[in-house]
Design an enzyme around this catalytic site. Structure first.
Site, PDB file in Angstrom:
ATOM      1  N   ASP A  14      10.934 -32.019  21.674  1.00  0.00           N
ATOM      2  CA  ASP A  14      11.193 -33.158  20.796  1.00  0.00           C
ATOM      3  C   ASP A  14      12.621 -33.648  21.075  1.00  0.00           C
ATOM      4  O   ASP A  14      12.843 -34.410  22.000  1.00  0.00           O
ATOM      5  CB  ASP A  14      10.975 -32.665  19.362  1.00  0.00           C
ATOM      6  CG  ASP A  14      11.079 -33.730  18.318  1.00  0.00           C
ATOM      7  OD1 ASP A  14      10.655 -34.856  18.573  1.00  0.00           O
ATOM      8  OD2 ASP A  14      11.578 -33.438  17.200  1.00  0.00           O
TER       9      ASP A  14
ATOM     10  N   LYS B 164       7.759 -35.437  23.498  1.00  0.00           N
ATOM     11  CA  LYS B 164       8.046 -36.641  22.706  1.00  0.00           C
ATOM     12  C   LYS B 164       9.354 -37.230  23.216  1.00  0.00           C
ATOM     13  O   LYS B 164      10.409 -37.052  22.598  1.00  0.00           O
ATOM     14  CB  LYS B 164       8.248 -36.207  21.243  1.00  0.00           C
ATOM     15  CG  LYS B 164       7.162 -36.627  20.284  1.00  0.00           C
ATOM     16  CD  LYS B 164       7.677 -36.479  18.861  1.00  0.00           C
ATOM     17  CE  LYS B 164       6.869 -35.518  18.068  1.00  0.00           C
ATOM     18  NZ  LYS B 164       7.401 -35.323  16.704  1.00  0.00           N
TER      19      LYS B 164
ATOM     20  N   PHE C   3       4.574 -37.309  13.825  1.00  0.00           N
ATOM     21  CA  PHE C   3       4.555 -35.859  13.623  1.00  0.00           C
ATOM     22  C   PHE C   3       3.138 -35.345  13.821  1.00  0.00           C
ATOM     23  O   PHE C   3       2.203 -35.807  13.172  1.00  0.00           O
ATOM     24  CB  PHE C   3       5.087 -35.487  12.231  1.00  0.00           C
ATOM     25  CG  PHE C   3       5.578 -34.064  12.200  1.00  0.00           C
ATOM     26  CD1 PHE C   3       6.852 -33.747  12.665  1.00  0.00           C
ATOM     27  CD2 PHE C   3       4.745 -33.048  11.757  1.00  0.00           C
ATOM     28  CE1 PHE C   3       7.294 -32.430  12.679  1.00  0.00           C
ATOM     29  CE2 PHE C   3       5.192 -31.729  11.766  1.00  0.00           C
ATOM     30  CZ  PHE C   3       6.467 -31.424  12.229  1.00  0.00           C
TER      31      PHE C   3
ATOM     32  N   ASP D 215       2.661 -26.727  13.344  1.00  0.00           N
ATOM     33  CA  ASP D 215       2.592 -26.709  11.879  1.00  0.00           C
ATOM     34  C   ASP D 215       3.468 -27.791  11.259  1.00  0.00           C
ATOM     35  O   ASP D 215       4.344 -28.368  11.897  1.00  0.00           O
ATOM     36  CB  ASP D 215       3.078 -25.358  11.350  1.00  0.00           C
ATOM     37  CG  ASP D 215       4.604 -25.234  11.413  1.00  0.00           C
ATOM     38  OD1 ASP D 215       5.184 -25.519  12.498  1.00  0.00           O
ATOM     39  OD2 ASP D 215       5.233 -24.900  10.396  1.00  0.00           O
TER      40      ASP D 215
ATOM     41  N   ARG E  84      -1.724 -24.990  11.402  1.00  0.00           N
ATOM     42  CA  ARG E  84      -1.705 -24.361  12.731  1.00  0.00           C
ATOM     43  C   ARG E  84      -3.114 -24.071  13.249  1.00  0.00           C
ATOM     44  O   ARG E  84      -3.347 -24.063  14.443  1.00  0.00           O
ATOM     45  CB  ARG E  84      -0.951 -23.018  12.685  1.00  0.00           C
ATOM     46  CG  ARG E  84       0.550 -23.140  12.521  1.00  0.00           C
ATOM     47  CD  ARG E  84       1.200 -21.806  12.866  1.00  0.00           C
ATOM     48  NE  ARG E  84       2.541 -21.675  12.331  1.00  0.00           N
ATOM     49  CZ  ARG E  84       3.656 -22.117  12.939  1.00  0.00           C
ATOM     50  NH1 ARG E  84       3.565 -22.733  14.088  1.00  0.00           N
ATOM     51  NH2 ARG E  84       4.844 -21.943  12.393  1.00  0.00           N
TER      52      ARG E  84
END
Ligand code: IMP
Length: 178
Positions: free
Chosen positions: A102, A130, A151, A158, A164
Site C-alpha cells: 500500500d 495499490k 479498502f 482484514d 479474513r
C-alpha cells in the site's frame, strides 16, 4: 459479513488462476536453486498456503509478523517486527510473500532489515499492489493484481480482524471503515 461488501473485485476462481500464474513465474526464476519462503502473518496466510502448493518444488517455509494497522484503515507509518525469524538467512535465496503493498512502508522496512542479514538474493511477491497510495518508492518483484485506491478484504485480508475468511476479495463499504 457479506452485507459490508460493496462489490466482489476478485472471485475465488480469479484468485486461484492468478496464484497459479505467479507460481509458474517464480518456479522458472528459482530453478535449480534452494528457496526459503517467508510468509507475512497474518494477511498473507491464505495466499502463502496456496502459492507454495502451486510451486510444487522443494522449499523451506517460515513466517514473520509485522505490526499492522490495528483497527484503523491507514498506516501510522511506524513498522515493528512482532515475530522474527529464528533462522539464519545469510547466503540463502529468500522470497517474502505478502498480501498487499500500500504505502510501501512495511515492505521497504522489511527488505532493508532482511538485506542487512546478507541473503544471497531477496525478492518480494505481493498478491495485491495499490500504487496510488505509495509513500516510499517500492516495487515488488512479483505482483498478482494492481488494485484501485479502495479498502479490500477477504482471502486473508482484514479490517479490524474481520473478513479474513471470505473466499473472495471484496471492496469494503466505506461507511464501515470511515
Ligand atoms: P503498507 O506498509 O502501507 O504498504 O501496508 C501494508 C499492510 O497494510 C498490508 O500488509 C496490510 O496488512 C495492510 N493493508 C493495506 N491496504 C489494505 C487493504 O486494502 N485491505 C486490508 N489491509 C490492507
Amino acid at each position: 459479513m457479506q452485507s459490508d461488501i460493496k462489490k466482489v473485485l476478485y472471485s475465488e476462481e480469479q484468485i486461484k488462476k492468478r496464484v497459479g500464474e505467479l507460481a509458474q513465474e517464480i518456479k522458472k526464476d528459482y530453478e535449480g536453486k534452494d528457496l526459503l519462503t517467508i510468509g507475512i502473518l497474518r494477511g498473507a496466510v491464505m495466499f502463502y498456503a496456496d502459492l507454495v502448493r502451486e510451486l510444487d518444488r522443494p522449499l523451506h517455509m517460515n513466517f514473520m509478523a509485522l505490526s499492522s494497522y490495528g483497527i484503523s484503515s491507514s498506516s501510522s507509518g511506524a513498522v515493528r517486527i512482532q515475530y522474527d525469524l529464528e533462522e539464519d538467512i545469510s547466503n540463502k535465496h529468500v522470497l517474502i510473500v505478502e498480501d498487499i503493498v500500500d504505502t510501501g512502508l512495511t515492505l521497504s522496512y522489511l527488505t532493508k532489515t532482511l538485506n542487512s542479514r546478507n541473503p544471497k538474493t531477496l525478492k518480494t511477491c505481493c498478491l495485491f499492489d495499490k500504487p496510488a497510495r505509495r509513500k516510499v518508492d517500492f516495487r515488488p518483484d512479483y505482483i498478482g493484481f494492481q488494485v484501485p485506491d479502495v479498502f479490500i478484504v477477504g482471502y486473508g485480508l482484514d479490517f479490524a480482524e474481520k473478513y479474513r475468511n471470505l473466499k473472495y476479495i471484496g471492496e469494503l463499504m466505506p461507511e464501515v471503515y470511515k
